[in-house]
Design an enzyme around this catalytic site. Structure first.
Site, PDB file in Angstrom:
ATOM      1  N   THR A 188       9.205  52.306  50.645  1.00 52.57           N
ATOM      2  CA  THR A 188       9.524  53.741  50.715  1.00 52.57           C
ATOM      3  C   THR A 188       8.528  54.631  49.978  1.00 52.57           C
ATOM      4  OG1 THR A 188      11.189  55.377  50.191  1.00 52.57           O
ATOM      5  CG2 THR A 188      11.065  53.504  48.708  1.00 52.57           C
ATOM      6  N   LEU A 189       8.351  55.832  50.518  1.00 53.55           N
ATOM      7  CA  LEU A 189       7.528  56.856  49.848  1.00 53.55           C
ATOM      8  C   LEU A 189       8.404  57.846  49.081  1.00 53.55           C
ATOM      9  CD1 LEU A 189       4.782  57.817  52.473  1.00 53.55           C
ATOM     10  CD2 LEU A 189       4.359  57.025  50.142  1.00 53.55           C
ATOM     11  N   THR A 221      19.047  55.079  53.626  1.00 62.50           N
ATOM     12  CA  THR A 221      18.162  54.762  54.739  1.00 62.50           C
ATOM     13  C   THR A 221      18.702  53.591  55.535  1.00 62.50           C
ATOM     14  OG1 THR A 221      15.847  54.460  55.384  1.00 62.50           O
ATOM     15  CG2 THR A 221      16.541  53.315  53.384  1.00 62.50           C
ATOM     16  N   LYS A 277      22.783  54.584  57.421  1.00 65.06           N
ATOM     17  CA  LYS A 277      22.967  56.033  57.603  1.00 65.06           C
ATOM     18  C   LYS A 277      24.303  56.399  58.264  1.00 65.06           C
ATOM     19  CE  LYS A 277      18.112  57.394  57.610  1.00 65.06           C
ATOM     20  NZ  LYS A 277      17.096  58.257  58.217  1.00 65.06           N
ATOM     21  N   GLY A 280      12.921  58.829  74.225  1.00 63.51           N
ATOM     22  CA  GLY A 280      13.843  57.945  73.514  1.00 63.51           C
ATOM     23  C   GLY A 280      15.265  58.466  73.581  1.00 63.51           C
ATOM     24  N   ARG A 336      13.743  54.532  78.517  1.00 68.21           N
ATOM     25  CA  ARG A 336      13.573  53.303  79.308  1.00 68.21           C
ATOM     26  C   ARG A 336      14.898  52.952  79.984  1.00 68.21           C
ATOM     27  NH1 ARG A 336      11.825  48.246  75.759  1.00 68.21           N
ATOM     28  NH2 ARG A 336      13.774  48.815  74.748  1.00 68.21           N
ATOM     29  N   LYS A 381      21.509  55.156  78.558  1.00 68.33           N
ATOM     30  CA  LYS A 381      21.554  55.664  77.177  1.00 68.33           C
ATOM     31  C   LYS A 381      21.140  57.133  77.128  1.00 68.33           C
ATOM     32  CE  LYS A 381      20.065  52.956  73.721  1.00 68.33           C
ATOM     33  NZ  LYS A 381      19.220  51.870  73.145  1.00 68.33           N
ATOM     34  N   LEU A 409       7.365  61.412  65.726  1.00 72.32           N
ATOM     35  CA  LEU A 409       8.102  61.281  64.459  1.00 72.32           C
ATOM     36  C   LEU A 409       7.571  60.125  63.615  1.00 72.32           C
ATOM     37  CD1 LEU A 409      11.744  62.165  65.535  1.00 72.32           C
ATOM     38  CD2 LEU A 409       9.790  63.638  65.066  1.00 72.32           C
ATOM     39  N   GLY A 414       4.773  62.497  61.993  1.00 74.98           N
ATOM     40  CA  GLY A 414       6.049  62.680  61.301  1.00 74.98           C
ATOM     41  C   GLY A 414       5.952  62.788  59.784  1.00 74.98           C
TER      42      GLY A 414
END
Ligand code: ATR
Length: 287
Positions: free
Chosen positions: A21-22, A68, A72, A132, A157, A161, A229, A252
């Site tokens: 992680t940043l 994260t 979430k 997406g 795809r 969804k 993103l 992102g």
């Protein structure tokens, strides 16, 4: 970070994994820039221990948490309260300490919005195409609906969804705002139309740097602005293809920055200036 003493408050990140992680860079730099006694640390939470982690954080007087992958959505039942936007999105990435527990917020989407504003990319009145239909794409679609996009096309795809996300967005918007399409159907897009395209899949993320959802060059003629993103690599194949066809392209990294900035603002009830945010951004880029 200022020297830790008895007044230092702790915030942290819960997830699995958390090692790359940043977020500690973002928050500890903000603490230093604002002179606030706050320290931010990652907490690796094992499968099945999320409820214990949230209760334990509260018991230890932690001021706030980021959440994260993969927690979430899973964290929602363990909250005392939830912000309406986070509720709509169905994902919480920030916990803010309140009486008797934590309130959950989603700062990813407001973070994306603030990043787009900083980059001069407009949503209001725009025709927007999302690549997406996963959790992230769904959240983006909710944001676009809230911010007044004129039209939302969801390409995926798996068409089913995309249809599901479009139906949910239309339900929230109370009108037929979003349309679902299969990736291959991009050839049906009206010829003279140009779109803001938000790349919300994991395709092209390091180490699969050379992958892109739509290979067909003709698609990129339909793109005036591409917003990926993904932030690693900094220049994705999607961005390169958009640029090669004369479009503007962004990654992102600023979204990551601003989701952190907004979380920090919630925790400390302060306002981070653009200059402070840009200072953090510089430091992030060097990592
Ligand atoms: P997240 O919660 O991060 O959005 P996700 O729910 O797994 O992750 O969604 C990933 C998205 O990337 C989906 O839209 C997925 O398409 P499918 O719904 O068809 O699975 C898309 N995706 C992943 N790999 C892909 C690939 N190789 N080509 C095209 N789309 C892909």
């Amino acid at each position: 970070m200022l020297a830790i003493d008895g007044y230092t408050r702790t915030c942290g990140l819960i997830g699995n994994p958390v090692e790359h992680t940043l977020s500690p860079v973002i928050h500890n730099t903000l603490a230093e820039l604002t002179g606030q006694k706050l320290c931010y640390v990652p907490f690796h939470v094992e499968t099945g221990r999320l409820e214990d982690a949230v209760k334990g954080a509260y018991a230890l007087n932690l001021l706030g948490m980021n959440v994260t992958v993969p927690y979430k959505s899973e964290v929602i039942p363990f909250l005392k309260d939830i912000d309406p936007l986070a509720q709509k999105i169905g994902a919480v990435n920030t916990l803010v300490r309140i009486k008797d527990g934590y309130k959950g917020y989603n700062t990813d989407m407001p973070g994306l919005y603030r990043a787009m504003c900083a980059d001069g990319v407009r949503i209001e009145g725009e025709k927007v195409l999302i690549l997406g239909a996963g959790g992230v794409a769904r959240a983006v679609a909710v944001l676009l609906a809230e911010k007044g996009a004129a039209e939302i096309l969801i390409l995926n795809r798996t068409l089913d969804k995309a249809k599901q996300v479009a139906a949910e967005v239309n339900q929230l918007a109370g009108r037929a705002l979003a349309t679902a399409m299969a990736n291959a159907e991009h050839t049906d897009l009206p010829e003279r139309e140009k779109y803001l395209v938000i790349q919300a899949t994991s395709v092209g993320m390091h180490p699969r740097d050379d992958e892109v959802v739509i290979e067909d060059e003709a698609f990129y003629e339909r793109v005036h602005t591409g917003y990926d993103l993904i932030f690693n690599p900094a220049q994705t194949r999607f961005m390169k293809m958009v640029q090669a066809h004369g479009g503007r392209a962004y990654n992102g990294a600023k979204m990551l920055l601003y989701q952190g900035v907004i979380a920090y603002e919630y925790w400390t009830d302060t306002q981070i200036t653009d200059a402070q945010a840009m200072k953090v951004f510089e430091i992030m880029q060097n990592r």
